[in-house]
Design a protein around this motif. Sequence first.
Motif, PDB file in Angstrom:
ATOM      1  N   GLY A 257     -49.990  68.282 -14.184  1.00 57.69           N
ATOM      2  CA  GLY A 257     -49.044  67.735 -15.151  1.00 57.69           C
ATOM      3  C   GLY A 257     -48.026  66.840 -14.470  1.00 57.69           C
ATOM      4  N   TYR A 258     -47.541  67.298 -13.332  1.00 51.23           N
ATOM      5  CA  TYR A 258     -46.568  66.513 -12.563  1.00 51.23           C
ATOM      6  C   TYR A 258     -47.140  65.137 -12.232  1.00 51.23           C
ATOM      7  CZ  TYR A 258     -43.827  64.897  -8.583  1.00 51.23           C
ATOM      8  OH  TYR A 258     -43.065  64.124  -7.732  1.00 51.23           O
ATOM      9  N   LEU A 259     -48.344  65.137 -11.655  1.00 53.19           N
ATOM     10  CA  LEU A 259     -48.915  63.863 -11.207  1.00 53.19           C
ATOM     11  C   LEU A 259     -49.200  62.943 -12.403  1.00 53.19           C
ATOM     12  CD1 LEU A 259     -49.509  62.660  -8.447  1.00 53.19           C
ATOM     13  CD2 LEU A 259     -51.913  63.283  -8.755  1.00 53.19           C
ATOM     14  N   THR A 260     -49.592  63.538 -13.522  1.00 51.55           N
ATOM     15  CA  THR A 260     -49.851  62.730 -14.717  1.00 51.55           C
ATOM     16  C   THR A 260     -48.592  61.976 -15.149  1.00 51.55           C
ATOM     17  OG1 THR A 260     -51.526  64.279 -15.510  1.00 51.55           O
ATOM     18  CG2 THR A 260     -50.516  62.840 -17.164  1.00 51.55           C
ATOM     19  N   GLN A 261     -47.498  62.705 -15.266  1.00 51.82           N
ATOM     20  CA  GLN A 261     -46.295  62.047 -15.796  1.00 51.82           C
ATOM     21  C   GLN A 261     -45.657  61.092 -14.790  1.00 51.82           C
ATOM     22  OE1 GLN A 261     -43.652  64.603 -18.061  1.00 51.82           O
ATOM     23  NE2 GLN A 261     -42.035  63.042 -18.034  1.00 51.82           N
ATOM     24  N   VAL A 262     -45.712  61.415 -13.489  1.00 51.33           N
ATOM     25  CA  VAL A 262     -45.131  60.449 -12.533  1.00 51.33           C
ATOM     26  C   VAL A 262     -45.982  59.178 -12.485  1.00 51.33           C
ATOM     27  CG1 VAL A 262     -43.856  62.127 -11.118  1.00 51.33           C
ATOM     28  CG2 VAL A 262     -46.133  61.438 -10.395  1.00 51.33           C
ATOM     29  N   ALA A 263     -47.301  59.321 -12.548  1.00 48.89           N
ATOM     30  CA  ALA A 263     -48.160  58.131 -12.521  1.00 48.89           C
ATOM     31  C   ALA A 263     -47.942  57.300 -13.794  1.00 48.89           C
ATOM     32  CB  ALA A 263     -49.624  58.532 -12.381  1.00 48.89           C
ATOM     33  N   PHE A 264     -47.879  57.980 -14.932  1.00 42.20           N
ATOM     34  CA  PHE A 264     -47.694  57.273 -16.206  1.00 42.20           C
ATOM     35  C   PHE A 264     -46.375  56.493 -16.235  1.00 42.20           C
ATOM     36  CE2 PHE A 264     -45.670  57.273 -20.410  1.00 42.20           C
ATOM     37  CZ  PHE A 264     -46.554  56.442 -21.081  1.00 42.20           C
ATOM     38  N   THR A 265     -45.281  57.167 -15.849  1.00 40.86           N
ATOM     39  CA  THR A 265     -43.976  56.502 -15.912  1.00 40.86           C
ATOM     40  C   THR A 265     -43.862  55.424 -14.835  1.00 40.86           C
ATOM     41  OG1 THR A 265     -43.110  58.354 -14.614  1.00 40.86           O
ATOM     42  CG2 THR A 265     -42.695  58.389 -16.987  1.00 40.86           C
TER      43      THR A 265
ATOM     44  N   LYS B 258     -46.134  53.539 -13.698  1.00 44.39           N
ATOM     45  CA  LYS B 258     -46.902  52.375 -14.141  1.00 44.39           C
ATOM     46  C   LYS B 258     -46.198  51.627 -15.283  1.00 44.39           C
ATOM     47  CE  LYS B 258     -51.265  51.459 -16.446  1.00 44.39           C
ATOM     48  NZ  LYS B 258     -52.467  52.084 -17.019  1.00 44.39           N
ATOM     49  N   ASN B 259     -45.741  52.366 -16.274  1.00 43.41           N
ATOM     50  CA  ASN B 259     -45.224  51.720 -17.483  1.00 43.41           C
ATOM     51  C   ASN B 259     -43.749  51.337 -17.414  1.00 43.41           C
ATOM     52  OD1 ASN B 259     -47.467  51.681 -19.620  1.00 43.41           O
ATOM     53  ND2 ASN B 259     -47.628  53.725 -18.714  1.00 43.41           N
ATOM     54  N   VAL B 260     -42.934  52.162 -16.770  1.00 51.21           N
ATOM     55  CA  VAL B 260     -41.502  51.851 -16.704  1.00 51.21           C
ATOM     56  C   VAL B 260     -41.252  50.723 -15.700  1.00 51.21           C
ATOM     57  CG1 VAL B 260     -39.218  52.759 -16.067  1.00 51.21           C
ATOM     58  CG2 VAL B 260     -40.788  54.161 -17.439  1.00 51.21           C
ATOM     59  N   PHE B 261     -42.061  50.684 -14.640  1.00 52.70           N
ATOM     60  CA  PHE B 261     -41.860  49.643 -13.628  1.00 52.70           C
ATOM     61  C   PHE B 261     -42.845  48.492 -13.774  1.00 52.70           C
ATOM     62  CE2 PHE B 261     -40.199  53.562 -11.513  1.00 52.70           C
ATOM     63  CZ  PHE B 261     -38.867  53.210 -11.651  1.00 52.70           C
ATOM     64  N   ASP B 262     -43.621  48.508 -14.862  1.00 55.86           N
ATOM     65  CA  ASP B 262     -44.558  47.411 -15.123  1.00 55.86           C
ATOM     66  C   ASP B 262     -45.408  47.117 -13.887  1.00 55.86           C
ATOM     67  OD1 ASP B 262     -45.548  45.400 -16.953  1.00 55.86           O
ATOM     68  OD2 ASP B 262     -44.657  43.915 -15.594  1.00 55.86           O
ATOM     69  N   LEU B 263     -45.960  48.159 -13.311  1.00 53.04           N
ATOM     70  CA  LEU B 263     -46.643  48.004 -12.029  1.00 53.04           C
ATOM     71  C   LEU B 263     -47.993  47.295 -12.160  1.00 53.04           C
ATOM     72  CD1 LEU B 263     -46.524  48.870  -8.959  1.00 53.04           C
ATOM     73  CD2 LEU B 263     -48.308  50.500  -9.636  1.00 53.04           C
TER      74      LEU B 263
ATOM     75  N   ALA C  66     -50.390  57.393  -6.270  1.00 57.11           N
ATOM     76  CA  ALA C  66     -51.404  57.685  -7.291  1.00 57.11           C
ATOM     77  C   ALA C  66     -51.836  56.390  -7.977  1.00 57.11           C
ATOM     78  CB  ALA C  66     -50.870  58.682  -8.323  1.00 57.11           C
ATOM     79  N   ASN C  67     -50.907  55.436  -8.106  1.00 64.43           N
ATOM     80  CA  ASN C  67     -51.226  54.174  -8.776  1.00 64.43           C
ATOM     81  C   ASN C  67     -51.726  53.086  -7.834  1.00 64.43           C
ATOM     82  OD1 ASN C  67     -50.550  55.137 -11.317  1.00 64.43           O
ATOM     83  ND2 ASN C  67     -48.407  54.503 -11.160  1.00 64.43           N
TER      84      ASN C  67
ATOM     85  N   ASN D  83     -56.155  62.061  -5.091  1.00 62.90           N
ATOM     86  CA  ASN D  83     -55.735  61.136  -6.140  1.00 62.90           C
ATOM     87  C   ASN D  83     -54.816  60.038  -5.612  1.00 62.90           C
ATOM     88  OD1 ASN D  83     -56.423  61.652  -9.196  1.00 62.90           O
ATOM     89  ND2 ASN D  83     -56.468  63.638  -8.160  1.00 62.90           N
ATOM     90  N   CYS D  84     -54.082  60.348  -4.545  1.00 55.50           N
ATOM     91  CA  CYS D  84     -53.158  59.357  -3.985  1.00 55.50           C
ATOM     92  C   CYS D  84     -53.813  58.489  -2.912  1.00 55.50           C
ATOM     93  CB  CYS D  84     -51.943  60.058  -3.380  1.00 55.50           C
ATOM     94  SG  CYS D  84     -50.909  60.862  -4.631  1.00 55.50           S
TER      95      CYS D  84
END
Length: 650
Positions: free
Chosen positions: A282-290, A292-297, A325-326, A82-83
């Motif tokens: 679950g770990y990878l889901t939440q780190v990828a989500f945050t 992307k969205n918190v850092f406006d990647l 992952a992103n 995934n990464c």
Amino acid sequence: MTVQIDHALEEIRRFRPSPEFAAQAIADERLYDAASADRLGFWADQARDLLTWQKPFTEVLDWSNPPFARWFADGELNVAVNCLDRHVEAGLGDRVAIYWEGEPGDSRAITYAELTEEVKRAANALTDLGIRTGDRVAIYLPMIPEAVVSMLAVARIGAIHSVVFGGFSADSLASRIDDAEASLVITADGGYRKGRVFPLKPVVDEALAKAEGGTVKNVLVVKRGENDIAWNEGRDLWWHDTVTTASPEHEAQAFDAENPLFILYTSGTTGKPKGILHTSGGYLTQVAFTHKNVFDLHPERDVYWCTADVGWITGHSYVVYGPLANGATQVLYEGTPDTPHPGRWWELVEKYGVTILYTAPTAIRSFMKLGRSVVHNFNLRSLRLLGSVGEPINPEAWIWYRHVIGGGSIPVVDTWWQTETGAIMISALPGITDLKPGSAQVPVPGISVDILADDGTPVEGEDGGLLVITEPWPSMLRGIWGDPERFRETYWEKFGDKYFAGDGARRDEDGDIWLLGRVDDVMNVSGHRLSTAEIESSLVAHEITAEAAVVGASDETTGQAVVAFVILKERHAHDLDPSDASEELRRHVAMQIGAIARPRQVFIVNELPKTRSGKIMRRLLRDLAEGRQVGDTTTLADTAIMDIISAQVR
Ligand code: ATP
Ligand code: MG
């Protein structure tokens, strides 16, 4: 008695997102709506959208055996694929994954294709060394690309890494190796720090002589420092003989979403570190989500830089797993911020055109101490978003960060989370949230938090209480390695099915959350519980202050009294008389917050005791303020500091 933390510091500055930023922002208001309409459905959508599953999951959360959560448990994926591989397959192989900069100025640009190949070689090498799914591998490396490669190679074969920060002593390393029963250690001869090579392999040798378990079979050594090292024939192997010569072909196997990914020991700010266990899907889901969205990647155009060491959770989630992952392009820097000159970080921002910078308040305050001239020699106009993590960021430091580093108009996101939470839990979303300096603001979509009194009742109004997480979340810790009882006791005993974070917090009239400091540090003055964070922020708001730490020391009349330790800004340190400065600061706090918060004493000092991750260790200052023998200092970055401070206080 119920815990209620008085708060008095009024911080009223607000910053609306600029229309230009909002127009291009990744985060969308609808994320909040979707998450509140169907929280589990929301996380399932994120897991499907952001990750590639070799076997799709059908169940989202299994909470039938609290506090042991299982997320996406019947799904299968490979974290490293995934990464890496999937980006190469999508045609992004030529994108730079890592711009690495060594402290002496050597550098490497590593593409996703190259990183993938290196990880495949390392995965083959680890397999040849007998590492199997579930085995533990200790990683004790400087900030060099091989650290990232090692973590991903371990993940790729379904083994478990335990990264130990390269600044830790042989004793700390030995206890972590023993606790995890690691069978392999990956290290380097040495790395660069403050202009010198610091030895690592000799520390590993010493640790292995001390480790009682005798579990380690091999030590894999990267050549970096070129320093002389001892060699244990049969046990020790060079990376360049072992990994570089391994096959670049490697078929990755899919693992259960709940396959353990890593153990990481907390920073030890409050006491003995805990081996926090995280798993995969679950770990990878939440780190990828945050991420992307918190850092406006925008991965196709951003250059992201998180300054954390991979030895901390921030390095795991926001240097390795989230950004990769992103498909992000990021900077990785080996050394200290002030080597060979105090503007080194800003030189790197200019050199690589960094657009997103994520760092800690301790770093921001140390630049404030030096003054803005250090920053102004460099062009920082590429920056478009700034992040903060690790401690409460004082409003004054927030403003300085936005103005001096960010040029005055870009968003600053203050992100609250812990080793245990795995990923960001409370933060503004840039482009959506009106920013408030000093507040971590709101739970990210899909996360539910509350503020409770000691007896579990919700705290009303703006009074402070204890921060809890009320629903399981995808990247939550799955336990403390080898100690399920300590896991229950530490986080779940207090409120049953709600996670007790150990931090005090309050919510303002807009619903924004303010972190008030660790519950262990909260002071009780004449029956009022006062927040360390607020009094420190008040001190830092005075123009002469660079940094402040506040503790409650026992006092015959008031129960506890506020005692402050303050570092002055460089340009005031010489021309101010310490007793005048201290009197002025006592007056200032009384005026800004109220007489109840007026420090009994303000000590002007040159240093504060910090953990290796840069956090203030108030418990040691409390020992000092109460005239006690200073307690356990093993997690201090510099153990001599307490002697220096003691001398200044007397
Ligand atoms: P230990 O648990 O071993 O004492 P630690 O708590 O310092 O160490 P971490 O998991 O690295 O270990 O840190 C998490 C803590 O850091 C949080 O509980 C909180 O106290 C503090 N923290 C992190 N980010 C923020 C933030 N944005 N605002 C306020 N506090 C923060
Ligand atoms: Mg903690």
